[in-house]
Motif scaffolding. Structure first.
Motif, PDB file in Angstrom:
ATOM      1  N   GLU A 131      -0.285  -4.313   5.992  1.00 30.50           N
ATOM      2  CA  GLU A 131       0.132  -5.508   5.458  1.00 30.50           C
ATOM      3  C   GLU A 131       1.875  -5.946   5.830  1.00 30.50           C
ATOM      4  OE1 GLU A 131      -0.555  -5.199   1.305  1.00 30.50           O
ATOM      5  OE2 GLU A 131      -2.797  -4.883   1.732  1.00 30.50           O
ATOM      6  N   TRP A 132       1.932  -7.070   5.598  1.00 32.18           N
ATOM      7  CA  TRP A 132       3.347  -7.634   5.944  1.00 32.18           C
ATOM      8  C   TRP A 132       4.504  -6.594   5.619  1.00 32.18           C
ATOM      9  CZ3 TRP A 132       4.343 -11.011   9.808  1.00 32.18           C
ATOM     10  CH2 TRP A 132       5.809 -11.522   9.750  1.00 32.18           C
ATOM     11  N   ASN A 133       4.605  -6.275   4.200  1.00 30.49           N
ATOM     12  CA  ASN A 133       5.579  -5.583   3.738  1.00 30.49           C
ATOM     13  C   ASN A 133       5.543  -4.027   3.786  1.00 30.49           C
ATOM     14  OD1 ASN A 133       6.948  -7.789   2.633  1.00 30.49           O
ATOM     15  ND2 ASN A 133       5.409  -7.769   0.810  1.00 30.49           N
ATOM     16  N   ASP A 134       4.088  -3.643   4.521  1.00 31.10           N
ATOM     17  CA  ASP A 134       4.334  -1.972   4.716  1.00 31.10           C
ATOM     18  C   ASP A 134       4.906  -1.485   5.888  1.00 31.10           C
ATOM     19  OD1 ASP A 134       1.896  -1.930   3.333  1.00 31.10           O
ATOM     20  OD2 ASP A 134       0.483  -2.122   4.583  1.00 31.10           O
ATOM     21  N   ILE A 135       5.577  -2.610   6.571  1.00 34.79           N
ATOM     22  CA  ILE A 135       6.628  -2.188   7.525  1.00 34.79           C
ATOM     23  C   ILE A 135       8.104  -2.219   7.237  1.00 34.79           C
ATOM     24  CG2 ILE A 135       7.361  -2.273  10.004  1.00 34.79           C
ATOM     25  CD1 ILE A 135       4.808  -0.888   9.678  1.00 34.79           C
ATOM     26  N   ARG A 136       8.917  -1.510   7.060  1.00 32.94           N
ATOM     27  CA  ARG A 136      10.297  -1.349   6.603  1.00 32.94           C
ATOM     28  C   ARG A 136      11.265  -0.992   7.807  1.00 32.94           C
ATOM     29  NH1 ARG A 136       9.814  -1.335   1.156  1.00 32.94           N
ATOM     30  NH2 ARG A 136      11.632  -0.484   0.685  1.00 32.94           N
ATOM     31  N   ARG A 137      12.462  -1.294   7.044  1.00 38.37           N
ATOM     32  CA  ARG A 137      13.666  -1.068   8.103  1.00 38.37           C
ATOM     33  C   ARG A 137      13.526   0.438   8.705  1.00 38.37           C
ATOM     34  NH1 ARG A 137      18.550   1.548   7.603  1.00 38.37           N
ATOM     35  NH2 ARG A 137      20.316   0.588   8.943  1.00 38.37           N
ATOM     36  N   VAL A 138      13.150   1.509   8.102  1.00 40.09           N
ATOM     37  CA  VAL A 138      13.069   2.864   8.420  1.00 40.09           C
ATOM     38  C   VAL A 138      11.942   2.904   9.681  1.00 40.09           C
ATOM     39  CG1 VAL A 138      11.211   3.401   6.755  1.00 40.09           C
ATOM     40  CG2 VAL A 138      12.611   5.101   7.716  1.00 40.09           C
ATOM     41  N   ASP A 139      10.838   2.061   9.335  1.00 40.82           N
ATOM     42  CA  ASP A 139       9.785   2.427  10.558  1.00 40.82           C
ATOM     43  C   ASP A 139      10.318   1.771  11.912  1.00 40.82           C
ATOM     44  OD1 ASP A 139       7.771   3.292   8.709  1.00 40.82           O
ATOM     45  OD2 ASP A 139       7.782   1.143   7.867  1.00 40.82           O
ATOM     46  N   CYS A 140      11.114   0.831  11.651  1.00 44.97           N
ATOM     47  CA  CYS A 140      11.859   0.096  13.040  1.00 44.97           C
ATOM     48  C   CYS A 140      12.870   1.054  13.580  1.00 44.97           C
ATOM     49  CB  CYS A 140      12.494  -1.231  12.889  1.00 44.97           C
ATOM     50  SG  CYS A 140      11.299  -2.582  12.330  1.00 44.97           S
ATOM     51  N   ILE A 141      13.543   1.742  12.608  1.00 47.10           N
ATOM     52  CA  ILE A 141      14.568   2.690  13.201  1.00 47.10           C
ATOM     53  C   ILE A 141      13.842   3.999  14.191  1.00 47.10           C
ATOM     54  CG2 ILE A 141      16.266   4.351  12.461  1.00 47.10           C
ATOM     55  CD1 ILE A 141      17.135   2.492  10.370  1.00 47.10           C
ATOM     56  N   LYS A 142      12.732   4.211  13.507  1.00 46.88           N
ATOM     57  CA  LYS A 142      12.050   5.487  14.072  1.00 46.88           C
ATOM     58  C   LYS A 142      11.730   4.957  15.568  1.00 46.88           C
ATOM     59  CE  LYS A 142       9.995   7.493   9.924  1.00 46.88           C
ATOM     60  NZ  LYS A 142       8.721   8.185   9.185  1.00 46.88           N
ATOM     61  N   MET A 143      11.135   3.786  15.667  1.00 51.48           N
ATOM     62  CA  MET A 143      10.842   3.282  17.032  1.00 51.48           C
ATOM     63  C   MET A 143      11.754   3.133  17.987  1.00 51.48           C
ATOM     64  SD  MET A 143       7.274   1.012  16.327  1.00 51.48           S
ATOM     65  CE  MET A 143       7.775   0.292  14.676  1.00 51.48           C
ATOM     66  N   ILE A 144      13.125   2.612  17.389  1.00 54.90           N
ATOM     67  CA  ILE A 144      14.372   2.407  18.144  1.00 54.90           C
ATOM     68  C   ILE A 144      14.710   3.627  18.784  1.00 54.90           C
ATOM     69  CG2 ILE A 144      16.702   1.905  18.243  1.00 54.90           C
ATOM     70  CD1 ILE A 144      16.127  -0.182  16.103  1.00 54.90           C
ATOM     71  N   LEU A 145      14.618   4.941  17.888  1.00 47.85           N
ATOM     72  CA  LEU A 145      14.790   6.000  18.591  1.00 47.85           C
ATOM     73  C   LEU A 145      14.020   6.512  19.459  1.00 47.85           C
ATOM     74  CD1 LEU A 145      16.084   7.738  15.171  1.00 47.85           C
ATOM     75  CD2 LEU A 145      17.546   6.774  16.978  1.00 47.85           C
ATOM     76  N   MET A 146      12.804   6.552  19.400  1.00 45.59           N
ATOM     77  CA  MET A 146      11.841   6.666  20.333  1.00 45.59           C
ATOM     78  C   MET A 146      11.754   6.042  21.703  1.00 45.59           C
ATOM     79  SD  MET A 146       8.066   7.162  18.644  1.00 45.59           S
ATOM     80  CE  MET A 146       8.085   6.059  17.210  1.00 45.59           C
ATOM     81  N   LEU A 147      12.145   4.824  21.530  1.00 46.92           N
ATOM     82  CA  LEU A 147      12.363   3.847  22.670  1.00 46.92           C
ATOM     83  C   LEU A 147      13.653   4.331  23.493  1.00 46.92           C
ATOM     84  CD1 LEU A 147      11.275   1.586  24.196  1.00 46.92           C
ATOM     85  CD2 LEU A 147      12.692   0.061  22.875  1.00 46.92           C
ATOM     86  N   GLU A 148      14.807   4.823  22.725  1.00 47.45           N
ATOM     87  CA  GLU A 148      15.864   5.159  23.511  1.00 47.45           C
ATOM     88  C   GLU A 148      15.625   6.367  24.318  1.00 47.45           C
ATOM     89  OE1 GLU A 148      20.573   6.830  22.877  1.00 47.45           O
ATOM     90  OE2 GLU A 148      18.896   7.482  21.420  1.00 47.45           O
ATOM     91  N   LEU A 149      14.906   7.365  23.697  1.00 50.53           N
ATOM     92  CA  LEU A 149      14.815   8.544  24.423  1.00 50.53           C
ATOM     93  C   LEU A 149      13.607   8.460  25.581  1.00 50.53           C
ATOM     94  CD1 LEU A 149      14.553  11.579  21.799  1.00 50.53           C
ATOM     95  CD2 LEU A 149      16.442  10.710  22.971  1.00 50.53           C
ATOM     96  N   MET A 188       0.794  -1.225  -0.038  1.00 52.09           N
ATOM     97  CA  MET A 188       0.012   0.085   0.073  1.00 52.09           C
ATOM     98  C   MET A 188       0.948   1.312   0.084  1.00 52.09           C
ATOM     99  SD  MET A 188      -3.347  -0.972   2.359  1.00 52.09           S
ATOM    100  CE  MET A 188      -2.459  -1.210   3.917  1.00 52.09           C
ATOM    101  N   ARG A 189       0.186   2.361  -0.393  1.00 52.82           N
ATOM    102  CA  ARG A 189       1.281   3.669  -0.748  1.00 52.82           C
ATOM    103  C   ARG A 189       1.017   4.439   0.830  1.00 52.82           C
ATOM    104  NH1 ARG A 189      -3.289   4.198  -3.638  1.00 52.82           N
ATOM    105  NH2 ARG A 189      -4.705   5.569  -3.228  1.00 52.82           N
ATOM    106  N   LYS A 190       1.951   5.232   1.167  1.00 58.09           N
ATOM    107  CA  LYS A 190       1.928   6.249   2.228  1.00 58.09           C
ATOM    108  C   LYS A 190       0.920   7.387   1.686  1.00 58.09           C
ATOM    109  CE  LYS A 190       6.014   5.227   4.794  1.00 58.09           C
ATOM    110  NZ  LYS A 190       7.315   5.709   5.319  1.00 58.09           N
ATOM    111  N   LYS A 191       0.481   7.903   2.868  1.00 60.02           N
ATOM    112  CA  LYS A 191      -0.211   9.209   2.802  1.00 60.02           C
ATOM    113  C   LYS A 191       0.704  10.456   2.793  1.00 60.02           C
ATOM    114  CE  LYS A 191      -4.416  10.014   4.818  1.00 60.02           C
ATOM    115  NZ  LYS A 191      -5.339  10.259   5.751  1.00 60.02           N
ATOM    116  N   GLN A 192       0.309  11.650   2.368  1.00 61.82           N
ATOM    117  CA  GLN A 192       0.833  12.699   2.555  1.00 61.82           C
ATOM    118  C   GLN A 192       1.017  13.106   3.722  1.00 61.82           C
ATOM    119  OE1 GLN A 192       2.859  14.468   0.925  1.00 61.82           O
ATOM    120  NE2 GLN A 192       2.344  14.079  -1.522  1.00 61.82           N
TER     121      GLN A 192
END
Length: 293
Positions: A267-285, A1-5
């Protein structure tokens, strides 16, 4: 699926504040005379600069990014990418991938190592599992664990609070906001953290006004203030309202969304490496912030 603006309103806020600065302080706003008028101008500049910084962090948060203390070696590159993006109103997918490419394996390992120093042993086990999934490119499952860890930090902190207002807050955003209000708000800011506000009642603009109300005597070099501002706007986006009808149009949120993860709407392929990096940064802070309480 495509990302919204993404929400273009943030860019309008940034432009408006910059234009107001010039109107109020003149084209040569950076020239300060040694006079009472010069001192007045300095105070005005302080207000504009604080608000411009807050708006910048709000926009980064709208894109899902908060930036870790461990990323100082790539901070100049990130700032150039974001500044160029703001000027050109660029494509979010391209920006996400370019920022994510700066996070090498060694930088991510440093962030995770630092995160673990602020966590309980039961959560360290979960984070270790999430990172094994991340390294195996199972980003969907990794993201689900990371989202749970981000949620639980605020819930547990709110439940363990020893203040008079200890209550069982049902929403994770409210748990987070309650902790910020009771431990940091009155220390650094003039206004009250808008954690009881909904998106419809103005959660975003009221958050901007809250962070722009930085008390005199505190500046943006205070690392805790920087962390709270950066984290809060990325959390605002993470806990943003969900419009399930987007799924009918084959659209997903412009940045990773906790509700979509929790309800299995991606969907399974909607979540990518960049999404996990964003959450890793949130978790650290968030864990480093709560560990300071």
């Amino acid at each position: 699926m495509r990302k919204k603006q993404y929400n273009f309103e943030f860019l309008d806020y940034i432009d408006e504040n910059a234009n107001n600065l010039i109107q109020d302080c003149g084209e040569k706003w950076y020239i300060i005379e040694i006079s009472p008028q010069g001192l007045d101008k300095m105070e005005k500049l302080r207000e504009y600069i604080i608000k411009q910084y807050v708006l910048y962090e709000a926009f980064c948060g709208e894109l899902g990014w908060c930036f870790s203390r461990c990323t100082h070696i790539i901070s100049n590159q990130i700032n150039r990418l974001v500044s160029d993006f703001i000027e050109k109103r660029g494509d979010i997918i391209e920006l996400d991938e370019r920022i994510a490419s700066l996070y090498s394996k060694s930088i991510i390992n440093d962030i995770v190592s630092n995160t673990k120093t602020h966590m309980k042993s039961v959560d360290i086990v979960k984070l270790a599992k999430a990172m094994r999934l991340f390294n195996n490119k199972d980003y969907y499952t990794c993201a689900t664990i990371l989202a749970g860890l981000i949620d639980s930090q605020s819930i547990n902190q709110a439940l363990n609070d020893t203040t008079e207002n200890t209550i069982n807050v049902s929403q994770c955003w409210k748990c987070y906001g309650k902790v910020i209000q009771e431990h940091f708000a009155s220390k650094y800011f003039e206004e009250k953290f808008p954690y009881k506000e909904t998106v419809k009642s103005g959660r975003i603009p009221k958050s901007i006004n809250f962070f722009a109300s930085l008390k005199e005597g505190f500046d943006l070099y205070n690392q805790q203030v920087i962390d709270i501002i950066s984290l809060s706007f990325s959390m605002l986006k993470f806990f943003d309202n969900s419009d399930w009808t987007d799924k009918l149009n084959s659209e997903i949120p412009s940045s990773v969304n906790r509700h979509w993860l929790a309800h299995g709407m991606y969907e399974w392929n909607d979540i990518r490496r960049v999404d996990c990096i964003k959450m890793i940064l949130m978790l650290e802070l968030i864990v480093s912030l709560y560990d300071s309480i």
